[in-house]
Design a protein around this motif. Structure first.
Motif, short mmCIF file in Angstrom:
data_model
loop_
_atom_site.label_atom_id
_atom_site.label_comp_id
_atom_site.label_asym_id
_atom_site.label_seq_id
_atom_site.Cartn_x
_atom_site.Cartn_y
_atom_site.Cartn_z
N ASN B 359 106.18 -19.59 9.09
CA ASN B 359 104.98 -20.37 8.83
C ASN B 359 104.27 -20.68 10.13
O ASN B 359 104.59 -21.65 10.81
CB ASN B 359 105.34 -21.66 8.11
CG ASN B 359 104.12 -22.35 7.58
OD1 ASN B 359 103.02 -22.05 8.02
ND2 ASN B 359 104.30 -23.27 6.67
N PRO B 360 103.30 -19.86 10.51
CA PRO B 360 102.66 -20.04 11.81
C PRO B 360 101.87 -21.34 11.90
O PRO B 360 101.64 -21.86 12.99
CB PRO B 360 101.73 -18.83 11.91
CG PRO B 360 101.49 -18.41 10.51
CD PRO B 360 102.70 -18.77 9.74
N ALA B 361 101.49 -21.90 10.72
CA ALA B 361 100.68 -23.10 10.76
C ALA B 361 101.51 -24.30 11.18
O ALA B 361 100.98 -25.31 11.62
CB ALA B 361 100.06 -23.35 9.39
N TYR B 362 102.81 -24.20 11.03
CA TYR B 362 103.62 -25.39 11.24
C TYR B 362 105.01 -24.98 11.66
O TYR B 362 105.82 -24.62 10.82
CB TYR B 362 103.68 -26.18 9.93
CG TYR B 362 104.27 -27.54 10.08
CD1 TYR B 362 103.84 -28.37 11.10
CD2 TYR B 362 105.25 -28.00 9.23
CE1 TYR B 362 104.37 -29.62 11.24
CE2 TYR B 362 105.80 -29.27 9.36
CZ TYR B 362 105.35 -30.07 10.37
OH TYR B 362 105.88 -31.32 10.51
N PRO B 363 105.30 -25.02 12.95
CA PRO B 363 106.60 -24.52 13.38
C PRO B 363 107.75 -25.50 13.14
O PRO B 363 108.79 -25.36 13.75
CB PRO B 363 106.39 -24.29 14.88
CG PRO B 363 105.36 -25.27 15.25
CD PRO B 363 104.49 -25.48 14.06
N GLU B 364 107.59 -26.44 12.26
CA GLU B 364 108.70 -27.33 11.97
C GLU B 364 108.93 -27.34 10.46
O GLU B 364 108.01 -27.52 9.69
CB GLU B 364 108.37 -28.75 12.44
CG GLU B 364 109.39 -29.77 12.04
CD GLU B 364 110.80 -29.38 12.46
OE1 GLU B 364 111.38 -28.49 11.85
OE2 GLU B 364 111.30 -29.96 13.43
N GLY B 365 110.15 -27.11 10.05
CA GLY B 365 110.37 -26.97 8.62
C GLY B 365 111.27 -28.01 7.99
O GLY B 365 111.35 -28.10 6.77
#
Lengths: 202, 398
Positions: B359-365
Motif C-alpha cells: 500500500n504505497p499510500a500508507y506504509p503502516e499497516g
C-alpha cells in the motif's frame, strides 16, 4: 496474473461491492442475524455472481455491443439498449437454478433463506457487478475473476456481520438503536476496516 | 484516609435509589472505586474469588504503558532539539520539553472522552468503567506529537461514543475504541496524521541541513528497485535507521510507538500479571516475521524495494509491536477462544506486512490490520467453538 490479483484485492477489499458501493444492502441487513443463514446466502451470491458476470460478458461481447453481431452478418446492428433487460434475465435464470439446487440438496437452508433467495435476482450487487464489469472494460477472464471476487467480498462482509450480530446479543444497546440502527453503524465501522488496502497500486 | 472514607460514605444516601442525586450514582461509584475498593460484594452462593477485577486489570495496562509514555516524552523533545540543531546531551530539558508537548494531548483525550463516558453512564445508568483509562491513554500514544488538539477531541469522542458506548460500554464493543478513534482521524484528516512532516515538532527558522521528518517505514518504502531496504535505511542521511536504533527508538514516529524496548517492558508487565495474552503477541510476531521472510525471498529488482525489509526490521519499526502488545490483546475486541487467538494474531501479522508492502499510500499497516481482524474476531470464535462442539460430539458418538 498480477492484473488478476489486483482485480481480486480491489473487488474484495477496496471496492467491496457492499461496503464501498453499498450495493446489496437489503439482503445483507435482513439475512445477517444468524451465521449459518449468512454463509448460505453468501455462497449463493458468490455462485450467482461467478456465473452471471462472465455470461453477461459473453452476451455483451457477441450480441449486444455496437457491431457485436458481425459474426452473424449484421455489423451495423446495435442492441446495447437491451443490456439491462438481458442482464436481468440472465440473473433471474441463474437464481432460479440456484433455488432449484438448494431446494433439492439443502431444504433447511432453502427454508431459512425464504424470500431472500429469489430476491437475489433483484439484489443490486449482482446487477451492479455486471454493469461495473461492463464500464471497466474487462475481458472474459478478468470478468470471471471480478465476479467471483466481488461475491467473496460480499460473503466476507455478511458473514462477519452475522458473527458480530450474534455477539451483540450480549451487549446492552440503547433501545433506539436495537435492530437496524446498530447494524447500519456496524456496517459503517466495517467499511473503515475494509479500507485497509485503499490506495493499493499493483 | 479513614476520614475521607467516612466523609464519602456519609453522603452515600444521596446517591442511592430515592436519594436526591440518584441520577449521579455512577459518579459516586466511580469516585469510590477510584479511591478505595468497591464495597459491593456478591450476595449469592459460592463464587470464584479473585483479586483481579476490571479495575486492577485496566490499571495494570496503564502501568505497562508508562515506559512508552515516558520514553515518548523524551523522544519528542529529543527529535525537536535535533531538528533544530540544538544540543541533545542533557536529557532532562528534552524530557520536560516533550512532556509540555504531549501532556495537552493526553489531558484533552482524557477530559473529552471522560465527559462522554460520564454522560453515558449517567443517562444509561451503568457504572463508569476503568476501561476508559486505557483507551484515553492508548489513543494519544498512537498520534503524532504535532496533532491539533481539536482533532484529538474529535477522535476520542468518536472512539468512545461510536466505538464503545453505543454498544453498552466496556466489554460489549466490537472494535477497539482507541483504534476506531485513530482510524477516523486517519481517514478524515490524513494530512495531520501521515506523511513526512508531522512526526517532529519543527521551527522553520532553525533547521539543520538534510532535515527530513520521515519515519523509518516511509524511508523503507522509498527504497529504489535494485537496492535493499536495509541499505536504504542505513544510508538515510538525517538519522541512520539501523536495527539497533530502531529497537531503542530515538526515531521520528507516533508518541508512544517508537521504542521497541519500552514496548517489550510493557509486554513483560502484561504477561507477568496475566493481563495481556502472550498467545496473541506471539502470534502477531510469528505472522509478521513469517510473511516478511517469505517476501524477502520474493524480492527482486522488478518489485518494490520494501519487499527486502528484513523480519527483524519489520518488527521494530512503526506501530506493529505497539499494536501487537497493547491493541491486539484488548480482551474485548480480540478473539476469545484460545485457538482463535492464534488465528487472530497470525492474520494480524500477515495483513500488517502485506499492507505495509503493497500500500504505497500508507506504509503502516498495524492499525488497519488490527481493526480488520477485530471485525472478524467473532467469526473466528464462532468457528473455533463449532469445531470443538463437533469434535466432542464425535467423541461421545464413538
Amino acid at each position: 496474473m498480477e492484473e488478476l490479483f489486483s482485480i481480486a484485492t480491489k473487488a474484495i477489499f477496496i471496492e467491496n461491492i457492499l461496503l464501498a458501493n453499498f450495493l446489496g444492502m437489503c439482503s445483507f441487513l435482513a439475512c445477517s442475524k444468524k451465521i449459518d443463514t449468512a454463509v448460505g446466502l453468501g455462497f449463493a451470491v458468490v455462485f450467482v455472481l461467478a456465473v452471471t458476470t462472465p455470461v453477461n460478458w459473453i452476451i455483451t461481447e457477441y450480441m449486444l455491443k455496437d457491431g457485436a453481431l458481425a459474426w452473424a452478418g449484421m455489423p451495423t446492428v446495435d442492441l446495447s439498449f437491451l443490456q439491462l433487460i438481458c442482464y436481468i434475465a440472465i440473473i433471474a435464470a441463474m437464481v432460479q437454478l440456484v433455488e432449484m439446487i438448494l431446494d433439492k440438496f439443502s431444504p433447511t437452508l432453502y427454508n431459512a433463506l425464504g424470500i431472500f433467495l429469489p430476491l437475489i435476482a433483484v439484489n443490486c450487487a449482482i446487477l451492479g457487478t455486471s454493469l461495473f464489469m461492463n464500464t471497466k472494460g474487462y475481458g472474459f477472464v478478468q470478468s470471471t475473476v471480478y465476479g467471483l471476487t466481488s461475491g467473496i467480498g460480499w460473503l466476507l462482509a455478511i458473514v462477519g456481520m452475522a458473527a458480530i450480530r450474534t455477539k451483540l446479543q450480549y451487549s446492552s444497546l440503547p433501545p433506539g438503536l436495537r435492530g437496524l440502527g446498530i447494524t447500519m453503524i456496524i456496517t459503517g465501522l466495517m467499511a473503515i476496516g475494509f479500507m485497509s488496502f485503499i490506495g493499493i497500486n499493483i | 484516609m479513614q476520614f475521607l472514607k467516612d466523609l464519602l460514605h456519609s453522603k452515600e444516601h444521596l446517591f442511592l435509589k430515592g436519594g436526591k442525586l440518584e441520577k449521579f450514582y455512577p459518579l459516586y461509584e466511580a469516585k469510590e472505586s477510584f479511591l478505595f475498593t468497591p464495597r459491593t460484594v456478591t450476595d449469592t452462593n459460592v463464587h470464584v474469588r479473585d483479586s483481579l477485577d476490571s479495575k486492577r486489570l485496566m490499571i495494570t495496562v496503564v502501568i505497562a504503558l508508562i515506559p512508552c509514555l515516558l520514553f515518548g516524552a523524551y523522544n519528542v523533545g529529543f527529535q525537536e532539539a535535533k531538528a533544530a540543531g540544538e544540543a541533545v546531551d542533557n536529557w532532562l530539558p528534552l524530557f520536560m520539553n516533550g512532556m509540555i508537548t504531549i501532556m495537552p494531548i493526553i489531558v484533552t483525550s482524557y477530559a473529552v472522552g471522560g465527559i462522554w463516558e460520564v454522560l453515558f453512564a449517567v443517562t444509561r445508568g451503568h457504572e463508569i468503567n476503568e476501561g476508559f483509562l486505557v483507551t484515553g491513554l492508548l489513543f494519544p500514544l498512537t498520534l503524532p506529537p504535532t496533532i491539533p488538539l481539536w482533532q484529538v477531541a474529535m477522535g476520542i469522542s468518536f472512539g468512545v461514543v461510536v466505538g464503545k458506548e453505543i454498544f453498552g460500554g466496556t466489554g460489549m464493543n466490537v472494535l477497539n475504541p482507541a483504534l476506531t478513534a485513530r482510524a477516523l482521524l486517519y481517514f478524515s484528516y490524513p494530512v495531520q496524521i501521515s506523511g513526512d512532516k508531522v512526526w517532529i515538532l519543527t521551527n522553520p527558522e532553525k533547521m539543520v541541513d538534510g532535515f527530513s521528518g520521515a519515519t523509518a517505514l516511509s524511508v523503507a518504502a522509498s527504497t529504489a528497485p535494485g537496492s535493499t531496504a536495509g541499505e536504504t535505511l542505513q544510508a538515510f542521511s538525517y538519522s541512520s535507521f539501523d536495527t539497533a536504533s530502531l529497537f531503542y527508538g530515538l526515531i521520528p514516529g507516533s508518541i508512544g510507538e517508537t521504542s521497541a524496548l519500552c514496548i517489550l517492558i510493557g509486554a513483560a508487565i502484561l504477561i507477568l500479571f496475566g493481563v495481556g495474552s502472550w498467545k496473541i503477541m506471539a502470534a502477531v510476531a510469528i505472522g509478521a516475521a513469517g510473511t516478511a521472510f517469505g517476501l524477502n525471498a520474493l524480492a527482486g529488482p522488478n518489485l518494490p524495494g520494501i519487499l527486502s525489509l528484513t523480519p527483524a526490521d519489520h518488527l521494530v519499526t512503526g506501530g506493529l509491536l505497539f499494536g501487537a502488545v497493547f491493541m491486539a490483546t484488548d480482551p474485548v475486541s480480540a478473539a476469545r477462544t484460545e485457538t482463535g487467538k492464534w488465528i487472530y494474531g497470525i492474520l494480524i501479522g500477515i495483513l500488517t506486512i502485506l499492507i505495509r508492502v503493497w500500500n504505497p499510500a500508507y506504509p503502516e499497516g498495524a492499525m488497519l490490520a488490527i481493526l480488520f481482524m477485530n471485525i472478524f474476531a467473532p467469526l473466528i470464535d464462532h468457528y473455533v467453538v463449532q469445531a470443538n462442539v463437533k469434535r466432542r460430539m464425535n467423541r461421545v458418538a464413538s
